[in-house]
Motif scaffolding. Structure first.
Motif, short mmCIF file in Angstrom:
data_model
loop_
_atom_site.label_atom_id
_atom_site.label_comp_id
_atom_site.label_asym_id
_atom_site.label_seq_id
_atom_site.Cartn_x
_atom_site.Cartn_y
_atom_site.Cartn_z
N ASP A 100 7.94 11.85 -11.33
CA ASP A 100 7.20 10.60 -11.14
C ASP A 100 8.07 9.46 -10.63
O ASP A 100 7.65 8.30 -10.62
N GLY A 101 9.29 9.77 -10.19
CA GLY A 101 10.15 8.74 -9.64
C GLY A 101 9.74 8.36 -8.23
O GLY A 101 9.08 9.13 -7.52
N ILE A 102 10.12 7.16 -7.82
CA ILE A 102 9.88 6.68 -6.46
C ILE A 102 11.22 6.37 -5.83
O ILE A 102 12.01 5.59 -6.38
N SER A 103 11.49 6.98 -4.70
CA SER A 103 12.79 6.81 -4.06
C SER A 103 12.65 6.25 -2.66
O SER A 103 11.70 6.56 -1.93
N LEU A 104 13.58 5.39 -2.32
CA LEU A 104 13.69 4.90 -0.96
C LEU A 104 14.32 5.99 -0.10
O LEU A 104 15.24 6.68 -0.54
N ALA A 105 13.83 6.16 1.12
CA ALA A 105 14.41 7.16 2.00
C ALA A 105 15.90 6.85 2.22
O ALA A 105 16.26 5.70 2.49
#
Length: 208
Positions: free
Chosen positions: A28-33
């Motif tokens: 459920d993490g959100i990562s920047l490219a």
């Protein structure tokens, strides 16, 4: 791209100001490219703009949930580490003023790797985990640095579905590259074998 925390496949969440963000359905993490990560020089220059005055009452109040929890859980004989202490290590300053034994480490402002070759009863990690380019590696390191029954005290802003990510102020800092939800924290607890996770509005505690 794969998730920088759990290495699962991600899907594109959104693109804001030409910066692409990806969501992981596993942790459920959100990562920047990674293509949008700053260079070391750019990142350091960004941190140098922060006004981290250790005598500023507002700054001291901001970190007080971590400091107060350490004072409640540990005493002067215990060893601590301020991980990602920055240019103004206010947590360290406040604890040392009370004769606590705490070391500092920061990859830009205090990169003494010797402090990463011992273990600690507690680690403070204040507004640091959202900067991890490789959170998997960093949490593995943090876990390894803790003594048995040790505690990792973290502070970051968590994302949840009530927040409109595109307009969320917290993502606007170009050095913020990974964002956590409560589910992400639960994944970290289980994957790294922390015995307990405590989450409140102002503090995240992982216990070994």
């Amino acid at each position: 791209m794969v998730c920088t925390l759990c290495a699962s496949k991600t899907t594109e969440l959104t693109i804001v100001k030409e910066r692409a963000y990806y969501h992981c359905s596993n942790c459920d993490g959100i990562s920047l490219a990674p293509s949008h990560f700053l260079s070391n020089d750019e990142e350091r220059k960004r941190y140098e703009t922060h006004n981290n005055d250790v005598t500023d009452p507002g700054y001291q109040n901001f970190v007080s949930p971590i400091v107060n929890s350490i004072l409640e859980d540990y005493d002067k004989s215990d060893k601590g580490l301020d991980f990602g202490s920055g240019s103004g290590p206010v947590i360290t300053d406040m604890l040392r003023n009370l004769e606590y034994q705490i070391q500092t480490y920061d990859p830009f402002f205090d990169p003494d790797s010797k402090v990463l070759q011992t273990s600690y009863n507690y680690i403070a990690c204040c507004e640091v985990m959202e900067h991890f380019y490789d959170p998997s590696k960093e949490f593995e390191l943090l876990y390894s640095l803790l003594e048995d029954k040790g505690s990792l005290y973290c502070k970051t802003y968590l994302y949840n579905e009530s927040i409109d990510f595109d307009s969320w102020w917290y993502k606007n800092d170009p050095t913020h590259v990974f964002f956590y939800t409560k589910k992400t924290l639960n994944w970290i607890q289980k994957h790294y074998n922390f015995s307990e996770l405590i989450v409140s509005k102002k503090l995240i505690i992982f216990k070994k």
